[in-house]
Design an enzyme around this catalytic site. Structure first.
Site, mmCIF file in Angstrom:
data_model
loop_
_atom_site.group_PDB
_atom_site.id
_atom_site.type_symbol
_atom_site.label_atom_id
_atom_site.label_comp_id
_atom_site.label_asym_id
_atom_site.label_seq_id
_atom_site.Cartn_x
_atom_site.Cartn_y
_atom_site.Cartn_z
ATOM 1 N N GLY A 107 0.831 -1.206 0.000
ATOM 2 C CA GLY A 107 0.000 0.000 0.000
ATOM 3 C C GLY A 107 0.863 1.253 0.000
ATOM 4 C CG ASP A 131 2.414 -8.857 6.229
ATOM 5 O OD1 ASP A 131 2.546 -9.328 7.368
ATOM 6 O OD2 ASP A 131 1.619 -7.937 5.962
ATOM 7 N NE ARG A 248 -5.505 -26.109 26.918
ATOM 8 C CZ ARG A 248 -6.236 -27.181 27.142
ATOM 9 N NH1 ARG A 248 -6.899 -27.752 26.137
ATOM 10 N NH2 ARG A 248 -6.318 -27.717 28.338
HETATM 11 O O1 F6P Z 1 1.384 -5.738 7.490
HETATM 12 C C1 F6P Z 1 1.913 -6.096 8.719
HETATM 13 C C2 F6P Z 1 0.838 -6.584 9.647
HETATM 14 O O2 F6P Z 1 1.449 -6.890 10.880
HETATM 15 C C3 F6P Z 1 0.008 -7.764 9.137
HETATM 16 O O3 F6P Z 1 0.679 -8.985 9.269
HETATM 17 C C4 F6P Z 1 -1.216 -7.643 9.991
HETATM 18 O O4 F6P Z 1 -2.336 -8.235 9.360
HETATM 19 C C5 F6P Z 1 -1.406 -6.155 10.084
HETATM 20 O O5 F6P Z 1 -0.125 -5.579 9.864
HETATM 21 C C6 F6P Z 1 -1.922 -5.648 11.400
HETATM 22 O O6 F6P Z 1 -2.146 -4.301 11.248
HETATM 23 P P1 F6P Z 1 -2.390 -3.272 12.427
HETATM 24 O O7 F6P Z 1 -1.049 -2.917 12.997
HETATM 25 O O8 F6P Z 1 -3.013 -2.108 11.742
HETATM 26 O O9 F6P Z 1 -3.253 -3.951 13.435
#
Ligand code: F6P
Length: 325
Positions: A107, A131, A248
């Site tokens: 993004g 990611d 779990r």
């Molecule tokens: O893009 C990095 C990340 O940690 C993703 O793995 C996760 O889905 C997202 O950001 C979480 O975003 P936020 O910090 O906005 O909760």
């Protein structure tokens, strides 16, 4: 006397270990080339609001080992709108900035690319996200560290699951990409790895867990990428098929985003930083992103990079399948 060239650096989106090492590398390479650096606070939000501060070699001392980002970061949907990008451009013009370096993910690069097109402004991207979901590069900054953090968590969870003869679903981050799950699952010896790139087969999972029990395995680790479903949902689906399985759940969450960067992420960050300054000095391009392929640092057109198809490693996934008996 001609004025010194000036660049701005920002970190955007989710923070990733290695972002500070990249900022430090940029500032130090720039400084040795006589280029002045400004750090933008809070990503694109700070750029729109004019939150810039001067950075020199000393202001980035003692940061290579730190997780998070010393510049702070944000998610900034406003940057999708021209009006806000125009504000950001006015800020950069007021500071006489000649080029912008963005450390972030998909993004952030899309925003950077649009900004560069809007104003013919030189912009360079360093891939920073745990990611590993940018198709043009083998790895992104922070991924290696995040995977190591997950592996260390798997080791601890394995101890207690073995002591109690249990199965555990460990939910990891990655958004729509299964790489954190794949690499941590393979290197952590997980019995089952679930990624959004593969179809979810609940019957198959239950059969495997039953088979492991018969074979005498006294713990099972299921690594679940968040892009598949939540660990709570998966647990319910498994128990609906066989409620005798003792299971779990652990959602690792932000634990995997912080922490001191690994050697790989630090070296990678330093190499990307050096490449970014080289691109700025050469003045050949308006919008480029930097990446790593076969351990070589390269740069490519941002438009092209963002159009590439997903690069999930099915070979690695198959190896993990073979080793999970
Ligand atoms: O893009 C990095 C990340 O940690 C993703 O793995 C996760 O889905 C997202 O950001 C979480 O975003 P936020 O910090 O906005 O909760």
């Amino acid at each position: 006397m001609a004025r010194r060239e000036r660049i701005a650096i920002l970190t955007s989106g989710g923070d990733a270990p290695g972002m500070n090492a990249a900022i430090r590398g940029i500032v130090r390479c720039a400084s040795s080339e006589g280029i002045e650096c400004f750090g933008v606070e809070d990503g694109y939000t700070g750029l729109i609001n004019g939150n810039l501060r001067s950075l020199d070699s000393r202001s980035v001392s003692n940061t290579i080992q730190k997780g998070g980002t010393i510049l702070c970061t944000s998610r900034c949907p406003e940057f999708l709108e021209y009006e806000y990008r125009n504000k950001a451009y006015n800020v950069l013009s007021a500071y006489n900035i000649d080029a912008l370096i963005v450390i972030g993910g998909n993004g952030s690069f899309a925003g950077m690319n649009q900004f560069s097109k809007d104003f013919n402004f030189p912009c360079f991207g360093i891939p920073g996200t745990i990611d590993n979901d940018l198709s043009y590069t083998d790895f992104t900054l922070g991924f290696d560290t995040a995977v190591n953090t997950v592996v260390s968590a798997i080791n601890n969870i394995r101890d207690t699951m073995t002591a109690h003869n249990r199965a555990c679903i460990i939910e990891v981050m990655g958004r729509h990409c299964g790489d954190i799950a794949l690499y941590s699952g393979l290197s952590g010896g997980a019995e089952i790895i679930l990624v959004p790139e593969m179809k979810l087969d609940i019957n198959g999972i239950v059969k495997k867990l039953q088979k492991y029990r018969i074979k005498g395995k006294n713990s099972s680790i299921i690594i679940l990428a968040e892009g598949v479903c939540s660990c709570i949902d998966l647990k319910e689906k498994i128990l609906a098929k066989d409620n005798s399985i003792e299971i779990r759940t652990v959602k690792l969450g932000y634990l995997q985003r912080g922490g001191t960067p690994s050697m790989f992420d630090r070296v990678f960050a330093c190499r990307c930083a050096e490449k970014a300054i080289e691109l700025i000095i050469n003045k050949e391009y308006l919008s480029r992103v930097i990446g790593i392929k076969d351990n070589k640092i390269f740069d490519m057109d941002t438009d092209k990079a963002l159009q590439l198809e997903s690069k999930f490693d099915y070979e690695l996934y198959n190896i993990a399948q073979k080793l999970s008996n």
